[in-house]
Write a protein that holds these residues in place. Structure first.
Motif, PDB file in Angstrom:
ATOM      1  N   MET A   1       0.830  -1.207   0.000  1.00  0.00           N
ATOM      2  CA  MET A   1       0.000   0.000   0.000  1.00  0.00           C
ATOM      3  C   MET A   1       0.865   1.258   0.000  1.00  0.00           C
ATOM      4  O   MET A   1       0.548   2.246  -0.669  1.00  0.00           O
ATOM      5  N   ASP A   2       1.953   1.221   0.751  1.00  0.00           N
ATOM      6  CA  ASP A   2       2.848   2.381   0.786  1.00  0.00           C
ATOM      7  C   ASP A   2       3.464   2.645  -0.586  1.00  0.00           C
ATOM      8  O   ASP A   2       3.615   3.796  -1.007  1.00  0.00           O
ATOM      9  N   GLU A   3       3.826   1.570  -1.296  1.00  0.00           N
ATOM     10  CA  GLU A   3       4.388   1.730  -2.642  1.00  0.00           C
ATOM     11  C   GLU A   3       3.362   2.349  -3.580  1.00  0.00           C
ATOM     12  O   GLU A   3       3.697   3.214  -4.403  1.00  0.00           O
ATOM     13  N   LEU A   4       2.117   1.917  -3.470  1.00  0.00           N
ATOM     14  CA  LEU A   4       1.056   2.463  -4.308  1.00  0.00           C
ATOM     15  C   LEU A   4       0.867   3.949  -4.039  1.00  0.00           C
ATOM     16  O   LEU A   4       0.772   4.759  -4.970  1.00  0.00           O
ATOM     17  N   LEU A   5       0.840   4.321  -2.792  1.00  0.00           N
ATOM     18  CA  LEU A   5       0.622   5.725  -2.431  1.00  0.00           C
ATOM     19  C   LEU A   5       1.802   6.602  -2.851  1.00  0.00           C
ATOM     20  O   LEU A   5       1.621   7.764  -3.195  1.00  0.00           O
ATOM     21  N   ALA A   6       2.996   6.039  -2.828  1.00  0.00           N
ATOM     22  CA  ALA A   6       4.187   6.816  -3.169  1.00  0.00           C
ATOM     23  C   ALA A   6       4.430   6.897  -4.668  1.00  0.00           C
ATOM     24  O   ALA A   6       5.302   7.644  -5.119  1.00  0.00           O
ATOM     25  N   SER A   7       3.644   6.162  -5.456  1.00  0.00           N
ATOM     26  CA  SER A   7       3.887   6.089  -6.897  1.00  0.00           C
ATOM     27  C   SER A   7       3.479   7.356  -7.630  1.00  0.00           C
ATOM     28  O   SER A   7       3.883   7.586  -8.762  1.00  0.00           O
ATOM     29  N   SER A   8       2.658   8.201  -7.010  1.00  0.00           N
ATOM     30  CA  SER A   8       2.199   9.422  -7.671  1.00  0.00           C
ATOM     31  C   SER A   8       1.633  10.371  -6.617  1.00  0.00           C
ATOM     32  O   SER A   8       1.411   9.988  -5.464  1.00  0.00           O
ATOM     33  N   THR A   9       1.384  11.608  -7.051  1.00  0.00           N
ATOM     34  CA  THR A   9       0.737  12.572  -6.148  1.00  0.00           C
ATOM     35  C   THR A   9      -0.677  12.909  -6.608  1.00  0.00           C
ATOM     36  O   THR A   9      -1.329  13.756  -6.018  1.00  0.00           O
ATOM     37  N   THR A  10      -1.141  12.236  -7.667  1.00  0.00           N
ATOM     38  CA  THR A  10      -2.487  12.506  -8.177  1.00  0.00           C
ATOM     39  C   THR A  10      -3.533  11.881  -7.253  1.00  0.00           C
ATOM     40  O   THR A  10      -3.236  10.939  -6.513  1.00  0.00           O
ATOM     41  N   PRO A  11      -4.776  12.357  -7.287  1.00  0.00           N
ATOM     42  CA  PRO A  11      -5.832  11.789  -6.432  1.00  0.00           C
ATOM     43  C   PRO A  11      -6.036  10.299  -6.713  1.00  0.00           C
ATOM     44  O   PRO A  11      -5.891   9.835  -7.843  1.00  0.00           O
ATOM     45  N   LEU A  12      -6.380   9.567  -5.673  1.00  0.00           N
ATOM     46  CA  LEU A  12      -6.535   8.115  -5.772  1.00  0.00           C
ATOM     47  C   LEU A  12      -7.876   7.704  -5.168  1.00  0.00           C
ATOM     48  O   LEU A  12      -8.232   8.122  -4.066  1.00  0.00           O
ATOM     49  N   LEU A  13      -8.634   6.879  -5.908  1.00  0.00           N
ATOM     50  CA  LEU A  13      -9.899   6.330  -5.428  1.00  0.00           C
ATOM     51  C   LEU A  13      -9.721   4.839  -5.200  1.00  0.00           C
ATOM     52  O   LEU A  13      -9.387   4.102  -6.128  1.00  0.00           O
ATOM     53  N   LEU A  14      -9.919   4.387  -3.968  1.00  0.00           N
ATOM     54  CA  LEU A  14      -9.795   2.981  -3.614  1.00  0.00           C
ATOM     55  C   LEU A  14     -11.192   2.397  -3.392  1.00  0.00           C
ATOM     56  O   LEU A  14     -11.973   2.946  -2.617  1.00  0.00           O
ATOM     57  N   LEU A  15     -11.495   1.303  -4.073  1.00  0.00           N
ATOM     58  CA  LEU A  15     -12.802   0.671  -3.967  1.00  0.00           C
ATOM     59  C   LEU A  15     -12.643  -0.760  -3.445  1.00  0.00           C
ATOM     60  O   LEU A  15     -11.790  -1.502  -3.922  1.00  0.00           O
ATOM     61  N   LEU A  16     -13.479  -1.128  -2.466  1.00  0.00           N
ATOM     62  CA  LEU A  16     -13.492  -2.481  -1.939  1.00  0.00           C
ATOM     63  C   LEU A  16     -14.925  -2.995  -1.934  1.00  0.00           C
ATOM     64  O   LEU A  16     -15.783  -2.448  -1.238  1.00  0.00           O
ATOM     65  N   SER A  17     -15.207  -4.024  -2.735  1.00  0.00           N
ATOM     66  CA  SER A  17     -16.542  -4.600  -2.765  1.00  0.00           C
ATOM     67  C   SER A  17     -16.606  -5.817  -1.838  1.00  0.00           C
ATOM     68  O   SER A  17     -15.573  -6.370  -1.440  1.00  0.00           O
ATOM     69  N   LYS A  18     -17.829  -6.224  -1.487  1.00  0.00           N
ATOM     70  CA  LYS A  18     -18.056  -7.341  -0.569  1.00  0.00           C
ATOM     71  C   LYS A  18     -17.270  -7.171   0.720  1.00  0.00           C
ATOM     72  O   LYS A  18     -16.686  -8.123   1.256  1.00  0.00           O
ATOM     73  N   ALA A  19     -17.283  -5.952   1.221  1.00  0.00           N
ATOM     74  CA  ALA A  19     -16.465  -5.638   2.397  1.00  0.00           C
ATOM     75  C   ALA A  19     -16.972  -6.295   3.668  1.00  0.00           C
ATOM     76  O   ALA A  19     -16.266  -6.312   4.678  1.00  0.00           O
TER      77      ALA A  19
END
Length: 252
Positions: A1-19
């Motif tokens: 997750m840290d790598e994903l967040l550090a990959s860019s500074t653009t807005p990010l939408l995270l979706l989790l279904s069947k939570a």
């Protein structure tokens, strides 16, 4: 997750279904990781704008609590029933934006809405079948095509009802009898349901497990006053298989 967040500074939408399965999917060792991650999102401590959206059944917020995180009440939304205008918008989006439907989609919208009764899961399921059919047949709407979509949509709904409601909820007939006795105000209390289950030749342990299965798999939903009511899914299931269901099925 840290790598994903550090990959860019653009807005990010995270979706989790069947939570609602999150507490089962995550080993206990991961609970603290998820809790810290969601706390960082909520506190705005990440290096980019992040929105996290999870979807699930009415017990989803409880599943997150078991996984170690509690959402603020204003971050929990009960979708409820869709209005017909909302259903039309969803169906039209699938047919026009995803399948480039040729012509007026109103007739198909009317036919699909009659089957979905405002339940979001069913609306999206029928709409998806409509889009997939049109993608396979050059975006052309025909009477035969509509019949095929209705048939496929019905099969999907019956599978969902049988698997997720009746397949997991023990002694459904006992639950329905409890509801009939409480009609026309079908609010149930756990002791009454337990007693009814025990009268059907369960011992208390089995009755407790059966009641827990009603709640766990979405047949019953607890109110803030400690009573229980049929979930939207159960209402819809009963309306499909019973000529005179013991409740009012509406969009309120």
């Amino acid at each position: 997750m840290d790598e994903l967040l550090a990959s860019s500074t653009t807005p990010l939408l995270l979706l989790l279904s069947k939570a609602h399965y999150i507490s089962k999917m995550l080993p206990p060792s991961m609970a603290s990781v998820i809790r810290q991650f969601l706390n960082r999102i909520e506190a705005g401590e990440l290096a980019r704008p992040v929105v996290f959206i999870s979807t699930g059944n009415p017990l989803t917020h409880i599943a997150f609590q078991k996984a170690g995180y509690t959402f603020a009440p204003n971050n929990i939304m009960d979708i409820g029933y869709l209005s017909q205008d909302e259903e039309r918008a969803i169906i039209r989006d699938w047919m026009v934006k995803d399948a480039n439907a040729l012509g007026d989609t109103s007739e198909w919208e009317d036919a699909l809405i009659k089957e979905t009764c405002g339940f979001p899961l069913f609306t999206s399921s029928y709409a998806r079948h409509a889009a997939e059919h049109l993608q396979s047949y050059g975006s052309v709407m025909t009477d035969a095509g509509l019949r095929e979509v209705l048939s496929e949509g019905s099969k999907s709904i019956e599978f969902h009802i049988n698997h997720y409601v009746f397949g997991h909820s023990m002694r459904v007939s006992v639950l329905l009898e409890c509801i009939r006795k409480s009609s026309p105000n079908p609010y149930l209390y756990k002791p009454d349901v337990i007693d009814a289950l025990m009268n059907s030749f369960c011992d208390r342990s089995e009755a407790e497990k059966a009641f827990d299965s009603y709640v766990q798999y979405g047949a019953l939903v607890e109110s803030e006053h400690g009573s229980y009511a049929l979930s939207q899914l159960m209402c819809h299931a009963m309306s499909r298989v019973m000529p005179d269901p013991p409740f009012r099925h509406n969009r309120s």
